[in-house]
Design a protein around this motif. Structure first.
Motif, PDB file in Angstrom:
ATOM      1  N   PRO A 117      56.487 -21.561   3.173  1.00 20.66           N
ATOM      2  CA  PRO A 117      55.294 -21.887   3.979  1.00 20.66           C
ATOM      3  C   PRO A 117      55.456 -21.512   5.448  1.00 20.66           C
ATOM      4  O   PRO A 117      56.565 -21.391   5.970  1.00 20.66           O
ATOM      5  N   ILE A 118      54.330 -21.318   6.086  1.00 17.73           N
ATOM      6  CA  ILE A 118      54.286 -21.072   7.530  1.00 17.73           C
ATOM      7  C   ILE A 118      53.312 -22.059   8.150  1.00 17.73           C
ATOM      8  O   ILE A 118      52.517 -22.704   7.456  1.00 17.73           O
ATOM      9  N   ALA A 119      53.354 -22.175   9.454  1.00 11.80           N
ATOM     10  CA  ALA A 119      52.481 -23.128  10.145  1.00 11.80           C
ATOM     11  C   ALA A 119      51.054 -22.605  10.181  1.00 11.80           C
ATOM     12  O   ALA A 119      50.796 -21.474  10.604  1.00 11.80           O
ATOM     13  N   GLY A 120      50.110 -23.450   9.722  1.00  6.43           N
ATOM     14  CA  GLY A 120      48.702 -23.092   9.780  1.00  6.43           C
ATOM     15  C   GLY A 120      48.117 -23.401  11.151  1.00  6.43           C
ATOM     16  O   GLY A 120      48.807 -23.897  12.059  1.00  6.43           O
ATOM     17  N   ALA A 121      46.815 -23.137  11.316  1.00  8.20           N
ATOM     18  CA  ALA A 121      46.152 -23.364  12.600  1.00  8.20           C
ATOM     19  C   ALA A 121      46.194 -24.834  13.005  1.00  8.20           C
ATOM     20  O   ALA A 121      46.170 -25.170  14.193  1.00  8.20           O
ATOM     21  N   ASP A 122      46.271 -25.754  12.019  1.00 11.17           N
ATOM     22  CA  ASP A 122      46.314 -27.189  12.308  1.00 11.17           C
ATOM     23  C   ASP A 122      47.737 -27.715  12.414  1.00 11.17           C
ATOM     24  O   ASP A 122      47.954 -28.929  12.518  1.00 11.17           O
ATOM     25  N   GLY A 123      48.718 -26.796  12.350  1.00 15.25           N
ATOM     26  CA  GLY A 123      50.111 -27.202  12.488  1.00 15.25           C
ATOM     27  C   GLY A 123      50.796 -27.556  11.186  1.00 15.25           C
ATOM     28  O   GLY A 123      52.018 -27.755  11.164  1.00 15.25           O
ATOM     29  N   MET A 124      50.074 -27.669  10.083  1.00 15.09           N
ATOM     30  CA  MET A 124      50.672 -27.988   8.790  1.00 15.09           C
ATOM     31  C   MET A 124      51.399 -26.763   8.223  1.00 15.09           C
ATOM     32  O   MET A 124      50.960 -25.619   8.413  1.00 15.09           O
ATOM     33  N   LEU A 125      52.495 -27.026   7.508  1.00 15.81           N
ATOM     34  CA  LEU A 125      53.199 -25.958   6.822  1.00 15.81           C
ATOM     35  C   LEU A 125      52.528 -25.707   5.478  1.00 15.81           C
ATOM     36  O   LEU A 125      52.454 -26.609   4.624  1.00 15.81           O
ATOM     37  N   VAL A 126      52.019 -24.500   5.297  1.00 12.52           N
ATOM     38  CA  VAL A 126      51.243 -24.187   4.094  1.00 12.52           C
ATOM     39  C   VAL A 126      51.606 -22.798   3.579  1.00 12.52           C
ATOM     40  O   VAL A 126      52.138 -21.955   4.308  1.00 12.52           O
ATOM     41  N   GLY A 127      51.311 -22.568   2.306  1.00 15.92           N
ATOM     42  CA  GLY A 127      51.492 -21.250   1.718  1.00 15.92           C
ATOM     43  C   GLY A 127      50.334 -20.332   2.048  1.00 15.92           C
ATOM     44  O   GLY A 127      49.377 -20.723   2.729  1.00 15.92           O
ATOM     45  N   ARG A 128      50.425 -19.105   1.550  1.00 17.06           N
ATOM     46  CA  ARG A 128      49.391 -18.106   1.840  1.00 17.06           C
ATOM     47  C   ARG A 128      48.884 -17.474   0.552  1.00 17.06           C
ATOM     48  O   ARG A 128      49.535 -17.536  -0.495  1.00 17.06           O
ATOM     49  N   GLU A 129      47.719 -16.837   0.650  1.00 18.93           N
ATOM     50  CA  GLU A 129      47.111 -16.149  -0.486  1.00 18.93           C
ATOM     51  C   GLU A 129      47.334 -14.650  -0.361  1.00 18.93           C
ATOM     52  O   GLU A 129      47.173 -14.075   0.723  1.00 18.93           O
ATOM     53  N   LEU A 130      47.668 -14.026  -1.452  1.00 21.97           N
ATOM     54  CA  LEU A 130      47.888 -12.585  -1.447  1.00 21.97           C
ATOM     55  C   LEU A 130      46.615 -11.825  -1.078  1.00 21.97           C
ATOM     56  O   LEU A 130      46.656 -10.804  -0.390  1.00 21.97           O
ATOM     57  N   GLY A 131      45.472 -12.344  -1.519  1.00 21.02           N
ATOM     58  CA  GLY A 131      44.216 -11.654  -1.255  1.00 21.02           C
ATOM     59  C   GLY A 131      43.861 -11.529   0.208  1.00 21.02           C
ATOM     60  O   GLY A 131      43.058 -10.657   0.577  1.00 21.02           O
ATOM     61  N   ALA A 132      44.457 -12.351   1.046  1.00 20.09           N
ATOM     62  CA  ALA A 132      44.185 -12.289   2.479  1.00 20.09           C
ATOM     63  C   ALA A 132      45.148 -11.362   3.210  1.00 20.09           C
ATOM     64  O   ALA A 132      45.052 -11.224   4.430  1.00 20.09           O
ATOM     65  N   CYS A 133      46.059 -10.727   2.474  1.00 23.28           N
ATOM     66  CA  CYS A 133      47.132  -9.948   3.086  1.00 23.28           C
ATOM     67  C   CYS A 133      46.832  -8.448   3.126  1.00 23.28           C
ATOM     68  O   CYS A 133      46.140  -7.910   2.258  1.00 23.28           O
ATOM     69  N   THR A 134      47.389  -7.805   4.144  1.00 23.17           N
ATOM     70  CA  THR A 134      47.545  -6.352   4.123  1.00 23.17           C
ATOM     71  C   THR A 134      48.904  -6.069   3.495  1.00 23.17           C
ATOM     72  O   THR A 134      49.928  -6.587   3.956  1.00 23.17           O
ATOM     73  N   VAL A 135      48.904  -5.272   2.417  1.00 22.25           N
ATOM     74  CA  VAL A 135      50.141  -4.980   1.687  1.00 22.25           C
ATOM     75  C   VAL A 135      50.527  -3.528   1.951  1.00 22.25           C
ATOM     76  O   VAL A 135      49.727  -2.605   1.737  1.00 22.25           O
ATOM     77  N   GLY A 136      51.746  -3.336   2.428  1.00 21.74           N
ATOM     78  CA  GLY A 136      52.254  -1.999   2.711  1.00 21.74           C
ATOM     79  C   GLY A 136      53.165  -1.508   1.600  1.00 21.74           C
ATOM     80  O   GLY A 136      54.153  -2.173   1.265  1.00 21.74           O
ATOM     81  N   LEU A 137      52.832  -0.365   1.026  1.00 24.69           N
ATOM     82  CA  LEU A 137      53.651   0.246  -0.022  1.00 24.69           C
ATOM     83  C   LEU A 137      54.512   1.337   0.611  1.00 24.69           C
ATOM     84  O   LEU A 137      53.985   2.304   1.166  1.00 24.69           O
ATOM     85  N   ILE A 138      55.810   1.192   0.542  1.00 19.27           N
ATOM     86  CA  ILE A 138      56.726   2.203   1.067  1.00 19.27           C
ATOM     87  C   ILE A 138      57.316   2.949  -0.111  1.00 19.27           C
ATOM     88  O   ILE A 138      58.126   2.415  -0.872  1.00 19.27           O
TER      89      ILE A 138
END
Length: 325
Positions: A117-138
Motif C-alpha cells: 500500500p501507499i498513502a492516499g490523499a486522506d493519508g490512509m495506506l491503501v492499495g491501487r487498481e491496475l486500471g488506473a495505471c500507466t504500464v510500461g512494457l520494456i
C-alpha cells in the motif's frame, strides 16, 4: 542415434518422435554431467532442460550434432555462437510461452499493487487498481502483444520500449502500444513489465542512469534475464522506497546471498522462472520443438550427416572448416 531427450516431455510427443526416429529418453543425465557428455558422441539432436548447459566444450563431445532444443525457460546457458559456428540450430518456440508470461506478469502487478500500500490523499495506506495505471512494457516479444491486449481490458494506458523497433514501425499501432524513449517510460510508468530479450550488450542496461528517476511508488515485474539490471542500483531504489516493489522471475544463483546487493530486501520477490512454465505452454512448446527437430532430421538423413572424425581425447576446433567435403 537420432535424438536424445534429457527433458521431461509429454508422452504423446515422445511417442510421435519415436515413431519417426531413433530416440533415447534419459532424464537422469541431467544430474550426471560426465555421462551426459559421453552420451553425445553419435547423437544428431538433443532436447535439454533449463538446468543443463550446452557450451562450446560440450560441443566437443558431439561431432554429429545438428540441433539443440529447449522447451521452456531461457536459452542463456546454451552457447549460441558456438552452435552457430558448428552448424547446430538452437530450437525454441518463439510464441508458445507468450500467453503464460503475459498472465504471470499481469498477476504479479495486480498482487504488488494491492499488497504494497501507499498513502492516499486522506493519508490512509491503501492499495491501487491496475486500471488506473500507466504500464510500461520494456521489450516487445510475443508476450507483449498478449499483455497489451489484456491490459486494454483493464483500461490501462500502455507504453513501450524496444531497442530493435523504430517509433514509426507499424507494430506499435497493431499492438496498441505507444512507443516511448526508455528513460521517459521509466519516469512516467506506474508499473513496469520487463521482457527484454537478453544480449550481452544489454547487461546492466536498467541501472543507475535510469532507476533513480523511476516514478515514485512504481512496481516492476521482470521475466527477463536478471543481467539486464544493475543489482546495486535496483537494491538502492528498493531500499529507499522510491520503487514500492519488484518481482523478478529470473535471478542468477547466489544473488540473494549475504554480502550481495539484493540480500535481505523485503519488497523484492523472486520466483524460479514460473512465468513461462504452465501445463499448456509446455505442451505447445514441446510440439513446436519436436516438429522442428523432426524437420531437421528428415532434411539431413543420418547416412548423409557430416561426420568429423576425431582422435579420442583430442578437442575439436569448431571454428575450423572440415579437411574435406
Amino acid at each position: 542415434m537420432d535424438l536424445l531427450i534429457v527433458d521431461a516431455l509429454d508422452q504423446e510427443v515422445i511417442h510421435w518422435l519415436e515413431s519417426r526416429h531413433s530416440v533415447r529418453v534419459a532424464p537422469e543425465l541431467a544430474d550426471d554431467p560426465r555421462e551426459f557428455r559421453q552420451a553425445l558422441y553419435n547423437v544428431r539432436a538433443l532436447i535439454l532442460p533449463a538446468s543443463v548447459a550446452f557450451s562450446a566444450r560440450t560441443l566437443q563431445y558431439a561431432p554429429m550434432m545438428r540441433a539443440v532444443g529447449r522447451i521452456n525457460a531461457g536459452a542463456e546457458n546454451i552457447d549460441a555462437e558456438a552452435c552457430l559456428r558448428a552448424g547446430v540450430e538452437v530450437v525454441r518456440s518463439a510464441t508458445a510461452t507468450a500467453q503464460a508470461e503475459a498472465e504471470f506478469m499481469i498477476g504479479a502487478l495486480l498482487s504488488m499493487l494491492r499488497r504494497v500500500p501507499i498513502a492516499g490523499a486522506d493519508g490512509m495506506l491503501v492499495g491501487r487498481e491496475l486500471g488506473a495505471c500507466t504500464v510500461g512494457l520494456i521489450g516487445m516479444p510475443p508476450a507483449a502483444r498478449a499483455m497489451a491486449a489484456m491490459l486494454s481490458g483493464f483500461g490501462c494506458r500502455v507504453v513501450g520500449y524496444e531497442p530493435s523497433l523504430h517509433a514509426s514501425d507499424g507494430v506499435w499501432n497493431r499492438w496498441k502500444v505507444a512507443p516511448m524513449p526508455l528513460r521517459e517510460l521509466i519516469e512516467t510508468s506506474d508499473a513496469l513489465a520487463i521482457q527484454l530479450n537478453y544480449f550481452s550488450r544489454y547487461h546492466g542496461l536498467i541501472g543507475e542512469r535510469l532507476l533513480p528517476y523511476c516514478k515514485p511508488n512504481q512496481v516492476m515485474v521482470s521475466v527477463s534475464h536478471s543481467g539486464v539490471f544493475d543489482e546495486q542500483a535496483l537494491a538502492d531504489v528498493l531500499r529507499s522506497g522510491r520503487m514500492a516493489a519488484a518481482w523478478l522471475d529470473s535471478l542468477e544463483p547466489g544473488a540473494l546471498d549475504e554480502g550481495h546487493a539484493l540480500h535481505g530486501i523485503g519488497n523484492l520477490q523472486v520466483t524460479p522462472r514460473l512465468g513461462s512454465t504452465t501445463r499448456e505452454s509446455r505442451l505447445r512448446s514441446a510440439w513446436a520443438v519436436a516438429r522442428r527437430i523432426d524437420e531437421l532430421l528428415m532434411t539431413t538423413p543420418s547416412g548423409a550427416a557430416e561426420f568429423r572424425p576425431t582422435v579420442p581425447g583430442e578437442p575439436l576446433d569448431l571454428a575450423a572448416e572440415p579437411a574435406s567435403r
